[in-house]
Design a protein around this motif. Structure first.
Motif, mmCIF file in Angstrom:
data_model
loop_
_atom_site.group_PDB
_atom_site.id
_atom_site.type_symbol
_atom_site.label_atom_id
_atom_site.label_comp_id
_atom_site.label_asym_id
_atom_site.label_seq_id
_atom_site.Cartn_x
_atom_site.Cartn_y
_atom_site.Cartn_z
ATOM 1 N N PRO A 149 0.828 -1.213 0.000
ATOM 2 C CA PRO A 149 0.000 0.000 0.000
ATOM 3 C C PRO A 149 0.863 1.263 0.000
ATOM 4 O O PRO A 149 1.907 1.316 0.631
ATOM 5 N N GLY A 150 0.420 2.234 -0.753
ATOM 6 C CA GLY A 150 1.108 3.519 -0.790
ATOM 7 C C GLY A 150 2.316 3.571 -1.698
ATOM 8 O O GLY A 150 2.917 4.636 -1.875
ATOM 9 N N LEU A 151 2.701 2.455 -2.297
ATOM 10 C CA LEU A 151 3.845 2.452 -3.210
ATOM 11 C C LEU A 151 3.349 2.554 -4.644
ATOM 12 O O LEU A 151 2.237 2.149 -4.959
ATOM 13 N N GLY B 211 8.096 1.879 -5.327
ATOM 14 C CA GLY B 211 8.522 2.567 -4.111
ATOM 15 C C GLY B 211 7.612 3.725 -3.796
ATOM 16 O O GLY B 211 6.631 3.979 -4.512
ATOM 17 N N PRO B 212 7.930 4.443 -2.732
ATOM 18 C CA PRO B 212 7.156 5.651 -2.420
ATOM 19 C C PRO B 212 7.291 6.651 -3.569
ATOM 20 O O PRO B 212 8.320 6.688 -4.247
ATOM 21 N N ALA B 213 6.261 7.454 -3.764
ATOM 22 C CA ALA B 213 6.274 8.423 -4.865
ATOM 23 C C ALA B 213 7.479 9.348 -4.812
ATOM 24 O O ALA B 213 8.013 9.744 -5.844
ATOM 25 N N ASP B 214 7.920 9.664 -3.617
ATOM 26 C CA ASP B 214 9.023 10.618 -3.478
ATOM 27 C C ASP B 214 10.258 9.995 -2.818
ATOM 28 O O ASP B 214 11.035 10.685 -2.179
ATOM 29 N N VAL C 232 11.745 0.215 -3.478
ATOM 30 C CA VAL C 232 11.804 -0.935 -2.589
ATOM 31 C C VAL C 232 12.102 -2.187 -3.416
ATOM 32 O O VAL C 232 12.817 -3.078 -2.985
ATOM 33 N N ILE C 233 11.537 -2.229 -4.611
ATOM 34 C CA ILE C 233 11.719 -3.344 -5.532
ATOM 35 C C ILE C 233 12.054 -2.785 -6.909
ATOM 36 O O ILE C 233 11.505 -1.767 -7.327
ATOM 37 N N VAL C 234 12.948 -3.466 -7.615
ATOM 38 C CA VAL C 234 13.272 -3.138 -8.998
ATOM 39 C C VAL C 234 13.090 -4.412 -9.807
ATOM 40 O O VAL C 234 13.493 -5.499 -9.372
ATOM 41 N N GLY C 235 12.456 -4.286 -10.960
ATOM 42 C CA GLY C 235 12.225 -5.460 -11.785
ATOM 43 C C GLY C 235 12.321 -5.151 -13.262
ATOM 44 O O GLY C 235 12.469 -4.007 -13.680
ATOM 45 N N LEU C 236 12.222 -6.218 -14.030
ATOM 46 C CA LEU C 236 12.253 -6.147 -15.483
ATOM 47 C C LEU C 236 10.987 -6.814 -15.996
ATOM 48 O O LEU C 236 10.599 -7.871 -15.480
ATOM 49 N N PRO D 239 15.326 -7.347 1.740
ATOM 50 C CA PRO D 239 15.789 -8.538 2.445
ATOM 51 C C PRO D 239 14.657 -9.139 3.282
ATOM 52 O O PRO D 239 13.744 -8.425 3.682
ATOM 53 N N PRO D 240 14.713 -10.450 3.517
ATOM 54 C CA PRO D 240 13.667 -11.083 4.326
ATOM 55 C C PRO D 240 13.517 -10.365 5.680
ATOM 56 O O PRO D 240 14.510 -10.009 6.313
ATOM 57 N N GLY D 241 12.268 -10.134 6.048
ATOM 58 C CA GLY D 241 11.987 -9.476 7.320
ATOM 59 C C GLY D 241 12.049 -7.964 7.287
ATOM 60 O O GLY D 241 11.733 -7.301 8.249
ATOM 61 N N ALA D 242 12.458 -7.402 6.140
ATOM 62 C CA ALA D 242 12.537 -5.935 6.027
ATOM 63 C C ALA D 242 11.131 -5.360 5.964
ATOM 64 O O ALA D 242 10.224 -5.946 5.389
ATOM 65 N N ARG D 243 10.956 -4.209 6.542
ATOM 66 C CA ARG D 243 9.653 -3.551 6.507
ATOM 67 C C ARG D 243 9.371 -3.008 5.126
ATOM 68 O O ARG D 243 10.225 -2.426 4.483
ATOM 69 N N ARG D 244 8.141 -3.205 4.661
ATOM 70 C CA ARG D 244 7.757 -2.728 3.325
ATOM 71 C C ARG D 244 6.959 -1.491 3.433
ATOM 72 O O ARG D 244 6.140 -1.186 4.084
#
Length: 122
Positions: A60-62, A84-87, A91-95, A117-122
């Motif tokens: 949410p919010g990303l 990621g956040p608008a500003d 958080v994630i990069v993909g193709l 990383p596992p357990g990281a806050r999203r």
């Protein structure tokens, strides 16, 4: 056309209104649409819509945004995207590899290049 296709593809991932999102997906994808990434597989427009809705609930919010230029030839395009956040930083990069049929998405194959990383806050 590849830049416009990429813009519309990411707009569907960012559309939070379910009715509007489904309209974008119906307009952009062929009836026999297929989406595959390391986490999800979707067959048909309704299933693509479900995958997008699930991603929105999970993050949410990303927002999804284009990261770089779109490369294409024939009926194939590839783009790098960020979530990621608008500003803020992604958080994630993909193709995404987009296979088109008469200007509409028929197949999309997604790859995740950078994830938290596992357990990281999203």
């Amino acid at each position: 056309m590849p830049d416009e296709l990429a813009r519309r593809y990411l707009a569907a991932w960012n559309e939070r209104d379910p009715v509007e999102r489904r309209a974008l997906i119906d307009e952009l994808w062929t009836e026999d649409a297929r989406y595959v990434d390391p986490i999800a597989t979707a067959e048909g427009r309704a299933a693509v819509d479900d995958v997008v809705a699930t991603a929105q609930q999970q993050f949410p919010g990303l927002v999804y945004r284009l990261a770089g230029s779109v490369d294409s030839h024939h009926d194939v395009a590839r783009l790098t995207w960020e979530l990621g956040p608008a500003d803020g930083p992604p958080v994630i990069v993909g193709l995404a590899v987009l296979i088109t049929d008469h200007g509409r998405l028929r197949r999309v194959y997604g790859f995740l290049d950078h994830t938290p990383p596992p357990g990281a806050r999203r």
